[in-house]
Design a protein around this motif. Structure first.
Motif, PDB file in Angstrom:
ATOM      1  N   ASP A   1     -23.400  40.329  64.238  1.00  0.00           N
ATOM      2  CA  ASP A   1     -23.426  41.831  64.049  1.00  0.00           C
ATOM      3  C   ASP A   1     -24.683  42.368  64.679  1.00  0.00           C
ATOM      4  OD1 ASP A   1     -23.596  44.126  62.993  1.00  0.00           O
ATOM      5  OD2 ASP A   1     -23.854  43.683  61.142  1.00  0.00           O
ATOM      6  N   LEU A   2     -24.521  43.059  65.774  1.00  0.00           N
ATOM      7  CA  LEU A   2     -25.489  43.513  66.544  1.00  0.00           C
ATOM      8  C   LEU A   2     -26.487  44.338  65.876  1.00  0.00           C
ATOM      9  CD1 LEU A   2     -23.638  44.570  69.745  1.00  0.00           C
ATOM     10  CD2 LEU A   2     -25.086  42.696  69.629  1.00  0.00           C
ATOM     11  N   GLU A   3     -26.197  44.995  64.803  1.00  0.00           N
ATOM     12  CA  GLU A   3     -27.208  45.730  64.019  1.00  0.00           C
ATOM     13  C   GLU A   3     -27.685  44.811  62.847  1.00  0.00           C
ATOM     14  OE1 GLU A   3     -27.926  48.906  64.258  1.00  0.00           O
ATOM     15  OE2 GLU A   3     -26.250  48.853  65.942  1.00  0.00           O
TER      16      GLU A   3
ATOM     17  N   HIS B   1     -33.516  44.576  65.027  1.00  0.00           N
ATOM     18  CA  HIS B   1     -32.354  44.065  64.961  1.00  0.00           C
ATOM     19  C   HIS B   1     -31.887  43.233  66.193  1.00  0.00           C
ATOM     20  CE1 HIS B   1     -31.122  47.857  62.131  1.00  0.00           C
ATOM     21  NE2 HIS B   1     -32.117  46.861  61.665  1.00  0.00           N
ATOM     22  N   LEU B   2     -30.860  42.576  66.197  1.00  0.00           N
ATOM     23  CA  LEU B   2     -30.415  41.690  67.130  1.00  0.00           C
ATOM     24  C   LEU B   2     -30.171  42.644  68.511  1.00  0.00           C
ATOM     25  CD1 LEU B   2     -28.074  39.372  65.480  1.00  0.00           C
ATOM     26  CD2 LEU B   2     -30.465  39.004  65.891  1.00  0.00           C
ATOM     27  N   HIS B   3     -29.641  43.748  68.537  1.00  0.00           N
ATOM     28  CA  HIS B   3     -29.300  44.557  69.500  1.00  0.00           C
ATOM     29  C   HIS B   3     -30.943  44.953  70.198  1.00  0.00           C
ATOM     30  CE1 HIS B   3     -30.294  48.585  68.145  1.00  0.00           C
ATOM     31  NE2 HIS B   3     -29.899  48.056  67.099  1.00  0.00           N
ATOM     32  N   HIS B   4     -31.836  45.126  69.580  1.00  0.00           N
ATOM     33  CA  HIS B   4     -32.991  45.382  70.235  1.00  0.00           C
ATOM     34  C   HIS B   4     -33.491  44.464  70.947  1.00  0.00           C
ATOM     35  CE1 HIS B   4     -33.831  48.297  66.642  1.00  0.00           C
ATOM     36  NE2 HIS B   4     -33.417  49.064  67.456  1.00  0.00           N
ATOM     37  N   LEU B   5     -33.312  42.984  70.519  1.00  0.00           N
ATOM     38  CA  LEU B   5     -33.482  42.006  71.246  1.00  0.00           C
ATOM     39  C   LEU B   5     -33.044  41.946  72.675  1.00  0.00           C
ATOM     40  CD1 LEU B   5     -34.219  39.090  68.444  1.00  0.00           C
ATOM     41  CD2 LEU B   5     -35.918  40.390  69.416  1.00  0.00           C
TER      42      LEU B   5
ATOM     43  N   GLY C   1     -34.911  39.688  60.733  1.00  0.00           N
ATOM     44  CA  GLY C   1     -35.548  39.050  59.448  1.00  0.00           C
ATOM     45  C   GLY C   1     -34.571  38.263  58.881  1.00  0.00           C
ATOM     46  N   GLU C   2     -33.455  38.538  58.929  1.00  0.00           N
ATOM     47  CA  GLU C   2     -32.384  38.094  57.776  1.00  0.00           C
ATOM     48  C   GLU C   2     -31.910  36.735  58.574  1.00  0.00           C
ATOM     49  OE1 GLU C   2     -28.752  40.266  56.862  1.00  0.00           O
ATOM     50  OE2 GLU C   2     -29.999  42.143  56.480  1.00  0.00           O
ATOM     51  N   LEU C   3     -32.022  36.479  59.780  1.00  0.00           N
ATOM     52  CA  LEU C   3     -31.836  35.312  60.280  1.00  0.00           C
ATOM     53  C   LEU C   3     -33.013  34.280  60.278  1.00  0.00           C
ATOM     54  CD1 LEU C   3     -29.181  36.345  63.060  1.00  0.00           C
ATOM     55  CD2 LEU C   3     -28.785  34.908  60.992  1.00  0.00           C
TER      56      LEU C   3
END
Length: 364
Positions: free
Chosen positions: A92-94, A118-122, A98-100
């Motif tokens: 999930d890109l959103e 979020h992952l999409h920011h990376l 921190g959850e992972l």
């Protein structure tokens, strides 16, 4: 796809492009290069010039020479892994980073900006993390380096600043490993390299392979040796030679196979769907950024030159490598060099890349 060795000097169309590279070698922009062109599913050019070093007795570069592709790893491995996991409904890109990776938020203030990364920011290089940190100067173990990366300050609210970030992709690589429950390198060999028949590509080449790989640097201050057949990036070196931001070794045929898999999305047995390519090739906030999800896109004074369409994606590698794919024209161009040999001083590659790409596109 099995490209044949087609020397550039046998086709007068590429005389201008060949001249750009020959002049670059003469000016010591790099000692040698391998390059290739894919257009409409055909290999139109697959050739090489120069040598591994400026020594006249140095081994000649071949069209299949393996190079340290540096940050092209970010798209060939890490972004591709994210694309496939998203396509399979596993990413999930959103999702907050921190959850992972709980260590990214533990110990920070409750209102910390880290909680909003979020992952999409990376992927879009808009996380607010710094662009580059010399972790290796203070951390000699992978555990220490990753911990330091997790504890980096967030310098801007996520999504508001575009800054190309190696630490962001180091963390993205670790986050993906949490999702796949195994090392990213192992997963990538099985899910990316093997399906695409990228048989030459690898992390951490064997000692027996190293002499055939162009050296990237005479390291006189960190490792104190010639860097040949091992990753040049110092942070990746501390991370056992492979990370989300660097570490892959590849060659022209393999990278053209990779490009073809993107251009042939949604065809029978394709690795990608067209929806995945559309999503990950779309420019991301903040306004003015040329970054898509993992990929770069042509901008003013782009290394791709002036003929790639706005719907193009690509990436550069610090050692002097590049891959550009025009999704509309169905053209891909690979240029692999070791421009950092014997040191990192020359910046001539910045003018060589656009001139070479322009010459190829004009020849086509």
């Amino acid at each position: 796809m099995q490209p044949d060795f087609q020397p550039a000097d046998r086709d007068a169309r590429y005389a201008s492009a060949l001249s750009v590279l020959q002049e670059a070698i003469a000016a010591h922009a790099f000692p040698g290069c391998a390059f290739g062109v894919l257009a409409n599913d055909k290999i139109l050019l697959h050739s090489a010039l120069g040598r591994q070093t400026y020594d006249a007795n140095s081994p000649a570069i071949t069209p299949d020479t393996l190079y340290d592709i540096a940050s092209v790893t970010k798209v060939a491995i890490t972004t591709t892994a994210a694309m496939l996991l998203h396509q399979r409904g596993l990413l999930d890109l959103e999702m907050p980073l921190g959850e992972l990776l709980p260590g990214f938020v533990i110990g920070r203030q409750p209102g910390s900006l880290a909680r909003h990364v979020h992952l999409h920011h990376l992927l879009a290089h808009s996380s607010g993390l710094p662009g580059y940190v010399r972790f290796f100067e203070h951390h000699t173990t992978s555990t220490g380096l990753i911990r330091a990366c997790l504890e980096l300050p967030i310098e801007a609210p996520p999504g508001t600043r575009a800054e190309y970030s190696d630490p962001g992709f180091i963390l993205l690589g670790k986050a993906l490993e949490v999702l796949i429950h195994e090392p990213l390198t192992q997963w990538a060999h099985r899910e990316i390299l093997a399906p695409l028949a990228m048989s030459a590509s690898c992390f951490c080449p064997l000692p027996t392979q190293r002499a055939a790989i162009p050296p990237t640097e005479l390291d006189t201050w960190f490792r104190h040796r010639i860097i040949q057949g091992e990753v040049q990036d110092e942070n990746a070196s501390v991370l056992h030679g492979a990370a989300g931001h660097a570490g892959l070794f590849s060659n022209v045929p393999d990278l053209l196979r990779f490009a073809q898999s993107i251009l042939n999305a949604s065809q029978p047995n394709a690795l990608f769907t067209s929806e995945t390519i559309d999503l990950f090739s779309r420019r991301q906030p903040p306004p003015g950024s040329s970054r898509a999800l993992g990929w770069d896109t042509p901008s003013e004074n782009s290394s791709s030159g002036s003929h790639f369409s706005p719907r193009s994606i690509g990436h550069l590698g610090y050692a002097g490598t590049s891959l550009w794919i025009d999704l509309d024209a169905r053209i891909a161009i690979v240029l692999l060099t070791n421009r950092t040999w014997p040191d990192r001083q020359s910046q001539l590659i910045r003018t060589v890349r656009p001139a070479f790409h322009n010459a190829i596109r004009e020849a086509l």
